[in-house]
Design an enzyme around this catalytic site. Structure first.
Site, PDB file in Angstrom:
ATOM      1  N   ARG A 166      -6.114  -5.190  -4.308  1.00 29.99           N
ATOM      2  CA  ARG A 166      -5.441  -4.887  -3.045  1.00 29.99           C
ATOM      3  C   ARG A 166      -6.366  -5.178  -1.859  1.00 29.99           C
ATOM      4  O   ARG A 166      -6.390  -4.437  -0.871  1.00 29.99           O
ATOM      5  CB  ARG A 166      -4.959  -3.427  -3.012  1.00 29.99           C
ATOM      6  CG  ARG A 166      -4.008  -3.055  -4.127  1.00 29.99           C
ATOM      7  CD  ARG A 166      -2.704  -3.849  -4.072  1.00 29.99           C
ATOM      8  NE  ARG A 166      -1.855  -3.515  -5.194  1.00 29.99           N
ATOM      9  CZ  ARG A 166      -1.867  -4.170  -6.368  1.00 29.99           C
ATOM     10  NH1 ARG A 166      -2.670  -5.214  -6.533  1.00 29.99           N
ATOM     11  NH2 ARG A 166      -1.092  -3.815  -7.352  1.00 29.99           N
ATOM     12  N   SER A 239       4.135   1.970  -2.615  1.00 34.42           N
ATOM     13  CA  SER A 239       2.985   2.721  -3.124  1.00 34.42           C
ATOM     14  C   SER A 239       2.024   3.020  -1.978  1.00 34.42           C
ATOM     15  O   SER A 239       1.535   2.112  -1.319  1.00 34.42           O
ATOM     16  CB  SER A 239       2.276   1.910  -4.207  1.00 34.42           C
ATOM     17  OG  SER A 239       3.137   1.698  -5.308  1.00 34.42           O
ATOM     18  N   GLU A 335      -3.106   2.593   0.817  1.00 36.31           N
ATOM     19  CA  GLU A 335      -2.783   1.174   0.882  1.00 36.31           C
ATOM     20  C   GLU A 335      -2.346   0.742   2.274  1.00 36.31           C
ATOM     21  O   GLU A 335      -2.789  -0.309   2.756  1.00 36.31           O
ATOM     22  CB  GLU A 335      -1.693   0.815  -0.157  1.00 36.31           C
ATOM     23  CG  GLU A 335      -2.226   0.654  -1.557  1.00 36.31           C
ATOM     24  CD  GLU A 335      -1.306  -0.182  -2.427  1.00 36.31           C
ATOM     25  OE1 GLU A 335      -0.697  -1.137  -1.903  1.00 36.31           O
ATOM     26  OE2 GLU A 335      -1.189   0.104  -3.624  1.00 36.31           O
TER      27      GLU A 335
END
Length: 339
Positions: A166, A239, A335
């Site tokens: 990520r 998420s 995130e």
């Protein structure tokens, strides 16, 4: 002032949490020239610039005292067709899931596991978006970005993007590079990735005997629709926390107390833990504070039930982070980008 600039624009339609904050100035860029014009004028006015795509990776905690530049470029094309190996390109403003579906309609394989991810093509490399065992880096062929310091265009290879979990060069230097278009290397033969999550089980439930890229995409769309709320109905950014990667020793200490911990050993000896499992184990699943909450079906998803502010959602996220660290000794990382 440039004619397509607007003042005091609500960003509620431009972020999937549905947070109602305002941009001091707002403009849309449909091509490279409009990007350059917007950046040049912002520079002349000494205004910071926040570039956004689909707004699916943003948590806005207050009004934005800047030019918010919305990437609205469109276009997708086949660049190179060698029979088995095909390179496709899409403009940064292309919505991600329709682009995936377009690639499948061309008979191309490789993006099926990344179906139904919100956002745009240009934002996907920023986070090295991934799902069900596939990441952007696995199908990446290159991208073109604008250097905001020099105004020059630069093509990036896979290695130059420095992708991580990520993560990427572009995420670490958000004010330097503006992604304009992205290229992917796809194939006409399926190399199926079925062992991450319940994909194989869902295919069996759907009675799929011959596995195709379209069948995998349909199965993953089915799973995601069950697990993740539609942002059009319930504000969210998918998420909210990354799956933490911890030392093998810490993973074993957690396993000793929680034998059913969801963990994935990594090649370097570290262990990736399921953030959703940690949060659910701690009792946060379905938790609600006013209009800020944790989804009742998926503990990895924070939701806006209507009138939550970005600050309220951030405060909830921080309480979850503190609790998980206290219980497990694990640091959860958000995130979404915080503004």
């Amino acid at each position: 002032m440039t004619t397509n600039w607007q003042e005091r624009v609500s960003l509620k339609p431009y972020n999937t949490f549905g947070i109602d904050v305002r941009a001091r100035y707002f403009a849309q860029a449909h091509d490279d020239d409009e990007v350059r014009q917007a950046l040049a004028e912002a520079g002349a006015r000494q205004l910071p610039v926040l570039v956004i795509g689909g707004g699916s990776n943003l948590l806005l905690t207050g009004d934005i005292d800047a030019l918010v530049l919305h990437m609205a470029s469109r276009g997708r094309r086949l660049l190179c067709d060698e029979g088995e190996r095909v390179v496709v390109e899409a403009e940064a403003g292309e919505p991600w899931h329709p682009f995936v579906q377009w690639s499948l309609e061309q008979g191309l394989c490789g993006l099926e596991n990344l179906s139904l991810i919100p956002g745009t093509v240009g934002a996907a490399p920023m986070q090295n978006v991934g799902a069900y065992g596939v990441e952007i880096k696995d199908v990446f062929a290159g991208l073109t970005a604008l250097d905001r310091q020099t105004g020059e265009l630069r093509d990036f290879s896979l290695e130059e993007c420095d992708f991580g979990y990520r993560d990427s060069l572009f995420k670490r230097k958000p004010g330097r590079w503006l992604i304009l278009r992205v290229r992917f290397v796809l194939g006409r033969s399926l190399n199926a990735h079925l062992d991450y999550g319940p994909v194989r089980q869902r295919l069996a439930e759907q009675g799929v005997e011959t596995v195709t890229a379209k069948a995998i995409s349909a199965a993953i769309c089915s799973i995601r629709r069950e697990k993740l709320p539609d942002p059009a109905e319930l504000g969210n950014a998918g998420s909210f926390f990354k799956n933490p990667v911890v030392t093998g020793a810490l993973a074993e200490r957690i396993r000793a107390q929680y034998p059913n911990v969801v963990a994935y050993p990594q090649a370097d000896g570290q262990v990736k833990l399921a953030a959703g499992w940690l949060i659910e184990q701690a009792g946060w699943k379905g938790h609600r504070e006013g209009d800020a909450g944790v989804h009742r079906l998926q503990s990895l998803v924070l939701v806006n039930y209507g009138q939550a502010s970005g600050a309220q959602l951030h405060a909830l996220a921080q309480r979850i982070q503190a609790d998980i660290f206290e219980r497990f000794g694990v640091t959860l990382e958000m995130e979404p980008n915080l503004y």
